[in-house]
Design an enzyme around this catalytic site. Sequence first.
Site, PDB file in Angstrom:
ATOM      1  N   GLN A 104       0.846  -1.190   0.000  1.00 56.33           N
ATOM      2  CA  GLN A 104       0.000   0.000   0.000  1.00 56.33           C
ATOM      3  C   GLN A 104       0.884   1.243   0.000  1.00 56.33           C
ATOM      4  O   GLN A 104       1.714   1.434   0.891  1.00 56.33           O
ATOM      5  CB  GLN A 104      -0.915  -0.003   1.229  1.00 56.33           C
ATOM      6  CG  GLN A 104      -2.007   1.043   1.176  1.00 56.33           C
ATOM      7  CD  GLN A 104      -2.823   1.108   2.441  1.00 56.33           C
ATOM      8  OE1 GLN A 104      -2.380   1.674   3.435  1.00 56.33           O
ATOM      9  NE2 GLN A 104      -4.026   0.534   2.422  1.00 56.33           N
ATOM     10  N   TYR A 197      -7.383  11.107   4.470  1.00 60.19           N
ATOM     11  CA  TYR A 197      -5.961  11.309   4.199  1.00 60.19           C
ATOM     12  C   TYR A 197      -5.807  12.279   3.025  1.00 60.19           C
ATOM     13  O   TYR A 197      -6.794  12.766   2.470  1.00 60.19           O
ATOM     14  CB  TYR A 197      -5.291   9.972   3.891  1.00 60.19           C
ATOM     15  CG  TYR A 197      -4.884   9.180   5.112  1.00 60.19           C
ATOM     16  CD1 TYR A 197      -3.558   9.138   5.531  1.00 60.19           C
ATOM     17  CD2 TYR A 197      -5.828   8.468   5.848  1.00 60.19           C
ATOM     18  CE1 TYR A 197      -3.172   8.403   6.648  1.00 60.19           C
ATOM     19  CE2 TYR A 197      -5.457   7.740   6.965  1.00 60.19           C
ATOM     20  CZ  TYR A 197      -4.132   7.707   7.368  1.00 60.19           C
ATOM     21  OH  TYR A 197      -3.762   6.995   8.477  1.00 60.19           O
ATOM     22  N   ARG A 245      -7.795   2.064  -1.668  1.00 57.88           N
ATOM     23  CA  ARG A 245      -8.432   2.133  -0.354  1.00 57.88           C
ATOM     24  C   ARG A 245      -9.445   3.265  -0.422  1.00 57.88           C
ATOM     25  O   ARG A 245      -9.087   4.407  -0.743  1.00 57.88           O
ATOM     26  CB  ARG A 245      -7.377   2.397   0.716  1.00 57.88           C
ATOM     27  CG  ARG A 245      -7.901   2.197   2.138  1.00 57.88           C
ATOM     28  CD  ARG A 245      -8.004   0.735   2.496  1.00 57.88           C
ATOM     29  NE  ARG A 245      -8.143   0.525   3.935  1.00 57.88           N
ATOM     30  CZ  ARG A 245      -9.266   0.138   4.536  1.00 57.88           C
ATOM     31  NH1 ARG A 245     -10.353  -0.079   3.820  1.00 57.88           N
ATOM     32  NH2 ARG A 245      -9.303  -0.041   5.831  1.00 57.88           N
ATOM     33  N   ARG A 334     -14.861  -4.183  11.746  1.00 60.05           N
ATOM     34  CA  ARG A 334     -15.535  -5.100  12.678  1.00 60.05           C
ATOM     35  C   ARG A 334     -16.290  -6.197  11.936  1.00 60.05           C
ATOM     36  O   ARG A 334     -17.381  -6.601  12.348  1.00 60.05           O
ATOM     37  CB  ARG A 334     -16.475  -4.348  13.610  1.00 60.05           C
ATOM     38  CG  ARG A 334     -15.802  -3.490  14.674  1.00 60.05           C
ATOM     39  CD  ARG A 334     -16.650  -3.395  15.938  1.00 60.05           C
ATOM     40  NE  ARG A 334     -16.767  -4.690  16.617  1.00 60.05           N
ATOM     41  CZ  ARG A 334     -17.498  -4.892  17.707  1.00 60.05           C
ATOM     42  NH1 ARG A 334     -18.176  -3.896  18.236  1.00 60.05           N
ATOM     43  NH2 ARG A 334     -17.560  -6.088  18.270  1.00 60.05           N
ATOM     44  N   CYS A 410       0.376  -4.631  20.513  1.00 62.88           N
ATOM     45  CA  CYS A 410      -0.948  -5.102  20.908  1.00 62.88           C
ATOM     46  C   CYS A 410      -1.073  -5.169  22.423  1.00 62.88           C
ATOM     47  O   CYS A 410      -0.211  -5.747  23.096  1.00 62.88           O
ATOM     48  CB  CYS A 410      -1.222  -6.473  20.298  1.00 62.88           C
ATOM     49  SG  CYS A 410      -2.862  -7.123  20.694  1.00 62.88           S
ATOM     50  N   GLU A 460      -6.145 -16.930  44.802  1.00 62.91           N
ATOM     51  CA  GLU A 460      -7.237 -15.995  44.515  1.00 62.91           C
ATOM     52  C   GLU A 460      -8.214 -15.976  45.682  1.00 62.91           C
ATOM     53  O   GLU A 460      -8.731 -17.015  46.096  1.00 62.91           O
ATOM     54  CB  GLU A 460      -7.955 -16.403  43.219  1.00 62.91           C
ATOM     55  CG  GLU A 460      -9.260 -15.690  42.933  1.00 62.91           C
ATOM     56  CD  GLU A 460      -9.134 -14.177  42.950  1.00 62.91           C
ATOM     57  OE1 GLU A 460     -10.005 -13.530  43.552  1.00 62.91           O
ATOM     58  OE2 GLU A 460      -8.153 -13.638  42.378  1.00 62.91           O
ATOM     59  N   LYS A 478     -19.465  -5.156  25.615  1.00 63.48           N
ATOM     60  CA  LYS A 478     -18.085  -5.604  25.807  1.00 63.48           C
ATOM     61  C   LYS A 478     -17.927  -7.119  25.678  1.00 63.48           C
ATOM     62  O   LYS A 478     -17.180  -7.748  26.428  1.00 63.48           O
ATOM     63  CB  LYS A 478     -17.549  -5.121  27.152  1.00 63.48           C
ATOM     64  CG  LYS A 478     -17.266  -3.618  27.166  1.00 63.48           C
ATOM     65  CD  LYS A 478     -16.564  -3.190  28.422  1.00 63.48           C
ATOM     66  CE  LYS A 478     -16.181  -1.733  28.386  1.00 63.48           C
ATOM     67  NZ  LYS A 478     -15.554  -1.282  29.654  1.00 63.48           N
TER      68      LYS A 478
END
Length: 685
Positions: A104, A197, A245, A334, A410, A460, A478
């Site tokens: 790209q 962009y 894109r 998503r 990440c 725990e 979530k």
Amino acid sequence: MTNEMETMMTPWKIGNCEIKNRFVLTSMGGTNLLGWMEKHHFDKDGARFIMEVARNNCGLVLPGCQPVYNPMYGAWLHKNKKMFKDLAAWMPEFHKTGAKLFIQLTAGFGRSFTVSSMMETLYNNPVLNFLSKPVMNLDKITATASPSPNRWSDRLPSREMTKAEIQEFIDAFAKCAKLCKEAGVDGVEIHAVHEGYLLDQFTLKYVNKRTDEYGGSLENRYRFAAEIVKAIKKECGQDFPVSLRYSVVSKTKGFREGALPGEEFVEAGRDMAESEIAVKFLQEAGYDMLNCDNGTYDAWYWAHPPVYMPENCNLEYVEHIKKFVDIPVVCAGRMTIEKGSECIKNGTLDGVGFARNFLADPEWITKTIEGRTSDIRPCILCHNGCFNMCHYKGVPNDQALSDSLHLARCAVNAEMLQWKKHYIKKTSSPKTVHIIGGGIGGMEAARVLKLRGHNPIIHEKSEKLGGAFIAASSESYKGRLRELLAWYEKQMADLAIEIKFNDEVKDITAFKGAPVIVATGSKPRQLKSVPGYEKMIEASDYLLNYSEKTKGKKITVIGGGLTGCEIAYEAALNGNEVSIVEMKDDLVSQKGVCLANSSYLREWFAWKKVPVYLEATLSEVRDDNVLIRFKDGVTQEIETDLVISSAGYIPTPVSDKGVYLVGDCLKVGNLKSVIWRAYETAMKI
């Protein structure tokens, strides 16, 4: 293999280039093959990531966008011939995977360039401006179609590009594409009439006010993008594939103002009527594929969907625009395999784009093929590690320099693109390691210790794992966070890690000198100086015990950081009347929260007319209202049935002597800081 996966594994073509399946890795900054914000070079870390994705059954792989003109050091990409020779030497190994590679290429950012406070200083100080130009020529980097405000800063506006500069970029695209072709790359993607962009800024009427051949009519506004593909085809031949894109619609009200899903608004950028004409024009210019989503930097949550955005959020727009072209169309944003495969089967899409999933788990396609979906470490859509460009009132991009220079790490996968820093090294001296606390930090430390050959034991105090993350993942939207918690629980079981439930440790001397990791988290900060503070409900307590019971109530949230805003968002979704009180001058006024996430929440509250009281502090909690005081001393009563305290947290280590501290008991942070610290601590033992 499921029916959905069988559909996803069918081949397709972009021009004469056959792609073995419908999975597409869409580009992410930081996964570049030829360097990112550093001097151009063949990037071995980027190549390692790209190769791992290709070996794990991705059909079309797009590395991070490659500026044809490097914002740092001002170098033109096509002038570094050695780098392309290194790429050519690597390509045969890549092609053994059966995947195809499109690089790209981007003209850059224009007014969307993420300006930091340091850049503001460089630009506005005449001496520093002159001295910094060989390293970072901000005047050139931020130039755009017409004079415009920068997305991030009022102190660094964008000037108008000259026609000579436009032509220089067009020529550079053609030269770079030719070098890519000669190196054995299968195609290129032009970035972008997309996301606001630089090339997109030329197409958008609210940015482009030019009166020459690059402004005015649709043909003129899209001319820059059209001339690029024509130049590439002239240089590389008609059979060399060139993807674009493309943002189908801008979803933008104006400068720094987006439009949310379901919101009625007047489009300032590209609406669907224009897009229907534009895609035909771009196809006729020579583009062989459209790689699509929606949005601009002013409506950033469409191109970088946070957890609040619905799944497949861009799909209906992309499916519609496919009706107006004869070339393949890909959708990202998503996307789910179930919906993507349905579209492939029905012919409404040709490929399905995924990105951040690969950072969390590069093997996720392979695991899905093999029926091991519960082994997939999920992306939780947080942007904490991969793209945490942060902005709130009064600051430009408030992001650590290390994050700016090293994107695509990440939060949930500490190893990703940090392989020299985070890696599993087997121990030569196995030890029993006691971990106090079974939250995410404790489980991550146990996982890494076990993989290294140690014997971790988790103590725990409750009857289940998860700690504070149980409440943090409980909101209705979530689901990805709950998947992460389930993944950690499965890791503990698969690795046969010993867990002692209902085991509250108060004295570490019982462990007789064995290594101890303390991961006991933090406790809520109580506003004890406020009369009536005991009538408030703490944020986690509300999520776990009161959210369902208090539907329809009037709720006031004290604290407009990320936690408070997410609770207010959940309460409003549940039908509550909600107010937010925040002592700072903006909501989510904190580092580490990507603008795509924070702008969604701010704009959603504005759209839904949720009362937000900024620069205000809590003075008193009463039976049916709260009294708040503004910065100027003015007070106001807010009628309310329930007051939720989200005033922050205080570390609570059970001990800090002779132990290792991880997670919030060391320093309150976010999931990235919890997981990365836990990983690093487990490496030290």
